[in-house]
Scaffold this motif. Structure first.
Motif, PDB file in Angstrom:
ATOM      1  N   GLU A 102       0.853  -1.191   0.000  1.00  0.00           N
ATOM      2  CA  GLU A 102       0.000   0.000   0.000  1.00  0.00           C
ATOM      3  C   GLU A 102       0.890   1.242   0.000  1.00  0.00           C
ATOM      4  O   GLU A 102       1.973   1.242   0.600  1.00  0.00           O
ATOM      5  CB  GLU A 102      -0.910   0.031   1.224  1.00  0.00           C
ATOM      6  N   VAL A 103       0.427   2.282  -0.660  1.00  0.00           N
ATOM      7  CA  VAL A 103       1.152   3.554  -0.659  1.00  0.00           C
ATOM      8  C   VAL A 103       1.018   4.185   0.725  1.00  0.00           C
ATOM      9  O   VAL A 103      -0.091   4.375   1.236  1.00  0.00           O
ATOM     10  CB  VAL A 103       0.589   4.505  -1.729  1.00  0.00           C
TER      11      VAL A 103
ATOM     12  N   LEU B 286       6.042   2.727  -0.311  1.00  0.00           N
ATOM     13  CA  LEU B 286       5.055   1.665  -0.144  1.00  0.00           C
ATOM     14  C   LEU B 286       5.517   0.702   0.946  1.00  0.00           C
ATOM     15  O   LEU B 286       6.720   0.487   1.133  1.00  0.00           O
ATOM     16  CB  LEU B 286       4.855   0.878  -1.448  1.00  0.00           C
TER      17      LEU B 286
END
Length: 680
Positions: free
Chosen positions: A400-401, A502
């Protein structure tokens, strides 16, 4: 070369008899090994030579009947309904005759009631004596009841047979209920698959369907093989595989597993595994094999039972004939000796202890926790250190960012949008995470991959580069990358625009699982192949006791070997590179029923939910099982010892002895089957 065969059996109602059949069949030259799985009514034979298979099976069936009348190979998978009804009606008829005999005080009535209730027991005892099989429950019941007749204790002699038969009937019901809980899984194997061939739907056996075939699965049907949804969307009932009650939503591109039930629409699924290699088939194989790996407690009781019964018989002989030499009253001491014989049968232990472990394995399978044997349930209770892999075990393996850093003149959203237009051409997990964060974008017309570095896009006069810090350095830029997570850098023409950070996301229940383990006094460790900074940050987030990063697979194994010198270690992993560590730990737990084949093979426990909290549940299941097993051991031995002592001093009668035998067996079995009802 040995050939393995599993054959359903019926009519084996005694665990001692199952052990005798095993021994006699294994002694045959054509048989390499034989195991009678009492809890699932199956015989597993490994043939040295199966050339005379049919003849050998007939001979083995004769051996089964000799050891226990009514035992046979059963094509109907051990239904036994007819025999069960006959036993019940015979008991009721004998009970009625016994009541009339009590009312009329008729010796003939007692004899008839005794014959109806116990003729098969007497026949079995005589047959076993002829074949030199001493000290089983039939022999003990026969000697005790004939002795009671000899000293004119007619009602008690008949009552022993009546309660023995009642106990056999109720015990049989309890065992069959336990078997059904597991066989409901074993019988889930799909028998047909609807295959698309030239536009037509053709029914085939799943074993005949090849990888890459397209299957049609209608509403209400079982998914016959593992595969990927090609078209359609639906809800799937996954409870049979994972124990999860909430339906799982699937659409095109998502995986489905054999054993799931399509609840709504029509799905077209492309098969990805052969039927024999499906996750369901793995589950079935694991559960089938589980009962062959006995716990130490179970092995101890089996050995003890072989010694316990002869010792009590010798004591009974001493009680019958030694005291009368000094105090007289032979009849009274013979009566006390008969009490010894009635309660000396070890059925309560021999049946209820394996049934306890069987219940634990069955309860685990309902919750999506597949334990390969009772010995691993025991080991789970002794674990003081749990070692986790990181990716796919404590984290999702999906990125996930977490942060975006930009230079002046461009916003974070603009940088993400630009990167996503390039990353749309890649299937790399980092690229997918960036595209998912941005949403719908249009890719650049001209995109090229720089293997090992990143992607390059050409847009009119502009050149956009997206990739690692190493890629930036290759392009002539000096980049200081101090981020903890993984960074994707973006460069346009000769200018660095920023970076996107990330991180692998922690599973939603990982913190809960670690807190629960630490609350139980268990030390938690994470061994990861990821960068040390990343591993440390995840470890701090979860509150782990020890974290080590940048480890190669063999270094994980070495670390576990050092720990096992002084600690009981469980290792939890999910991938092929974890197989050696799973095998080396005292007990190995693998995440996910669709994990690596080598990891599933090496592990002792398979966690179908892919959830860290299932590690906690597996340990709790082991503790529940061990607690119930020891309750049965202490209760059975304690009650029998008490009644033996009371009988020795003339306080207990044969009625109490019957309870100490049949009653204790029934209560122990009922206690063991409690685990099967623990499904939440």
């Amino acid at each position: 070369m040995t050939a393995r065969e599993t054959i359903p059996v019926s009519g084996i109602t005694c665990a001692n008899c199952a052990a005798k059949i095993e021994r006699e069949v294994t002694m045959r030259e054509e048989v390499s090994s034989c195991r009678v799985d009492f809890t699932t009514s199956r015989m597993i034979i490994e043939w040295e030579s199966s050339s005379n298979r049919e003849t050998m099976l007939e001979s083995i069936e004769q051996t089964m009947r000799r050891v226990e009348p009514g035992a046979k190979f059963d094509k109907r998978d051990g239904d036994q309904t007819e025999g069960r009804d006959v036993t019940l009606w015979r008991f009721l008829a004998a009970a009625l005759m016994f009541s009339i005999a009590l009312w009329t005080d008729s010796i003939a009535g007692f004899v008839v009631a005794y014959g109806v209730a116990g003729y098969d027991v007497i026949y079995g005892a005589v047959r076993n004596i002829w074949h030199r099989e001493w000290f089983d429950e039939k022999f003990l019941m026969t000697i005790a009841t004939i002795g009671a007749f000899a000293i004119s204790e007619y009602p008690e002699a008949v009552a022993v047979m009546l309660f023995y038969q009642l106990g056999e009937y109720v015990q049989g019901r309890a065992v069959r209920a336990s078997r059904r809980s597991i066989q409901s899984l074993l019988n889930m194997k799909p028998t047909r698959a609807r295959v698309l061939e030239d536009g037509d739907e053709v029914e085939r056996s799943p074993e005949e369907v090849s990888i890459g075939s397209h299957l049609v699965i209608r509403s209400g049907e079982l998914v016959p093989m593992d595969g990927t949804v090609v078209s359609g969307a639906s809800s799937l009932d996954t409870a049979s595989l994972t124990g999860e009650s909430i339906p799982r939503q699937v659409s095109a591109g998502e995986d489905v597993l054999a054993g799931m039930v399509n609840m709504e629409g029509r799905l077209i699924v492309q098969t990805t595994r052969l039927a024999a290699e499906s996750s369901l088939q793995k589950m079935i194989a694991l559960v089938e094999e589980a009962n062959g790996k006995k716990a130490k407690t179970e092995q101890m009781i089996t050995r003890l039972a072989k010694v316990y019964t002869p010792v009590v018989v010798v004591l009974a002989t001493i009680v019958a004939f030694v005291p009368p030499l000094f105090v007289g009253d032979l009849e009274e001491w013979v009566y006390r000796a008969l009490i010894f014989l009635v309660i000396s049968c070890p059925c309560a232990l021999v049946i209820s202890i394996p049934l306890g472990y069987f219940g634990g394995i069955g309860a685990g399978s309902k919750r999506g926790i597949l334990v390969k044997g009772g010995e691993y349930l025991d080991t789970l209770t002794e674990v003081d250190t749990i070692v986790f892999d990181k990716t796919g075990t404590l984290t999702t393996g999906r990125f996930e960012v977490t942060d975006v850093m930009t230079t002046e003149g461009i916003s974070a959203e603009q940088l993400l949008h630009l990167a996503a237009r390039v990353e749309l051409a890649s299937n790399h997990p980092l690229a997918i995470a960036i595209v998912d964060r941005v949403g719908e974008v249009i890719a650049f017309d001209s995109i090229q991959e720089e293997p090992g570095y990143g992607l390059y896009a050409h847009d009119q006069d502009d050149h956009i580069y997206v990739g690692s810090a190493r890629y930036m350095r290759k392009l002539g830029l000096t980049i200081e990358d101090s981020s903890v997570g993984t960074s994707v850098h973006v460069m346009k023409n000769d200018s660095w625009l920023g970076r996107i950070e990330l991180m692998d996301t922690v599973k939603s229940d990982a913190i809960t699982a670690i807190d629960a383990l630490k609350g139980s006094g268990i030390r938690t460790v994470m061994l990861s192949g990821d960068r040390r900074q990343v591993a440390t940050k995840i470890g701090e987030q979860l509150g782990l006791d020890e974290v080590r990063g940048e480890l190669l697979p063999h270094e994980k194994v070495e670390a576990i070997e050092r720990m096992t010198i002084s600690q009981k270690v469980a290792f939890v992993g999910d991938g092929m590179n974890d197989a050696a560590a799973l095998a080396r730990a005292n007990v190995g737990l693998v995440m996910g029923g669709v994990g690596s084949d080598s990891a599933v093979t090496a592990a002792d426990v398979v966690l179908m939910h892919d959830a860290p909290t299932d590690v906690v549940r597996a340990i709790e299941l082991g503790k529940q099982t061990k607690r119930i097993v020891w309750q049965n051991i202490l209760f059975a031995f304690g009650t029998k010892a008490l009644v033996l002592l009371l009988g020795l001093f003339g306080i207990a009668t044969m009625w109490e002895a019957v309870f100490a035998d049949v009653g204790v067996a029934l209560l122990a079995i009922a206690n063991a089957t409690r685990l099967l009802r623990m499904t939440s």
